[in-house]
Design an enzyme around this catalytic site. Structure first.
Site, PDB file in Angstrom:
ATOM      1  N   ALA A 162       0.645  -1.093   0.113  1.00 59.66           N
ATOM      2  CA  ALA A 162       0.041   0.078  -0.091  1.00 59.66           C
ATOM      3  C   ALA A 162       0.806   1.107  -0.052  1.00 59.66           C
ATOM      4  O   ALA A 162       0.473   2.142  -0.849  1.00 59.66           O
ATOM      5  CB  ALA A 162      -0.914  -0.076   1.243  1.00 59.66           C
ATOM      6  N   TYR A 163       1.910   1.313   0.753  1.00 52.65           N
ATOM      7  CA  TYR A 163       2.808   2.477   0.865  1.00 52.65           C
ATOM      8  C   TYR A 163       3.453   2.366  -0.423  1.00 52.65           C
ATOM      9  O   TYR A 163       3.442   3.454  -1.025  1.00 52.65           O
ATOM     10  CB  TYR A 163       3.890   2.292   1.903  1.00 52.65           C
ATOM     11  CG  TYR A 163       4.612   3.123   2.344  1.00 52.65           C
ATOM     12  CD1 TYR A 163       4.495   4.617   2.533  1.00 52.65           C
ATOM     13  CD2 TYR A 163       6.163   3.125   1.832  1.00 52.65           C
ATOM     14  CE1 TYR A 163       5.209   5.652   2.863  1.00 52.65           C
ATOM     15  CE2 TYR A 163       6.983   4.101   2.069  1.00 52.65           C
ATOM     16  CZ  TYR A 163       6.572   5.278   2.491  1.00 52.65           C
ATOM     17  OH  TYR A 163       7.794   6.533   2.683  1.00 52.65           O
ATOM     18  N   ALA A 164       4.150   1.268  -1.101  1.00 48.06           N
ATOM     19  CA  ALA A 164       4.618   1.637  -2.601  1.00 48.06           C
ATOM     20  C   ALA A 164       3.718   2.286  -3.312  1.00 48.06           C
ATOM     21  O   ALA A 164       3.999   3.070  -4.421  1.00 48.06           O
ATOM     22  CB  ALA A 164       5.471   0.262  -2.656  1.00 48.06           C
TER      23      ALA A 164
END
Length: 254
Positions: A162-164
């Protein structure tokens, strides 16, 4: 007039002004301190830690610099409009916007809580869009907009899905905005740090995990906030021929 003179930009004669989002701690704090040393008037933006931002701004002023603390939710366009207005009112305009503010929530894609996913993307994607939209309208000729991505868009570590994804969106916005600002003499780039010793990075990692990440870097150490601030200072000032790029400040981590 010679060809070289035609393409040489005269250095600014008035002090430059920088707004640093997320400037109260971590990489953002190091960026504020570096730009202040370089002679910038700096606006230290915070979302929740007003005391830390005010303390930093007060210290810069005590050392003979120019600084203010400004607060707002980066994903709220009304609040951030007030932030940009406050900076312009205090210093007469804005030359550089460094958008370090962001959050990181780690979980496997299969089990990621979607409310957490929405919160992450509200801050990292919408927040970047809001700040870039305002910066595009406000940054003066000869200025710079500097967003923040992450090396994990390339290393693809598990649990960072999700962060990437949010930071891949930041890279896309950065490259498009650089081209949309054609003719303005405003550069737009993103810095993609590798593992850097900040509370955001270290939170939830044991000593063995941190040591393993340090060993994975060819320079065999974690980055420090000052390492990243050096890259930002280059893009904010002398790096005028770097535009529409993602710079990986990661010690060689592939």
């Amino acid at each position: 007039m010679s060809t070289s003179a035609l393409h040489h930009r005269t250095p600014p004669t008035t002090p430059r002004v920088a707004l640093v989002t997320g400037g109260s701690g971590g990489i953002g704090r190091a960026v504020v301190e570096r730009l202040a040393r370089d002679g910038y008037a700096v606006a230290v933006h915070y979302a929740g830690n007003r005391n830390a931002a005010t303390e930093l701004a007060d210290r810069i002023v005590a050392d003979g610099g120019r600084a203010i603390a400004v607060g707002g939710d980066v994903a709220d366009e009304a609040e951030m409009t007030e932030v940009f207005d406050a900076v312009a009112s205090a210093f007469g305009g804005i030359d550089v916007v460094v958008h370090t503010a962001g959050i990181m929530i780690l979980a496997p894609i299969q089990s990621m809580d979607l409310d957490a996913f929405d919160r992450l993307h509200r801050t990292n994607v919408r927040g970047t869009f809001v700040v870039d939209q305002l910066a595009a309208a406000r940054v003066r000729e000869g200025g710079a907009i500097i967003n923040f991505s992450t090396t994990v868009t390339r290393t693809s570590f598990p649990n960072y899905g999700a962060y990437a994804a949010s930071k891949a969106a930041v890279e896309g916005l950065t490259l498009v905005l650089a081209r949309e600002l054609r003719g303005r003499d405003v550069t737009v780039n993103a810095v993609a740090p590798g593992p850097t010793a900040t509370p955001l990075f270290l939170d939830g990692k044991d000593d063995a995990a941190v040591a393993a990440l340090a060993r994975a870097v060819p320079l065999e150490r974690l980055g420090q906030p000052d390492d990243i601030a050096e890259t930002v200072a280059f893009l904010a000032g002398p790096g005028r021929w770097v535009n529409g790029q993602v710079l990986f400040a990661n010690g060689g981590l592939a």
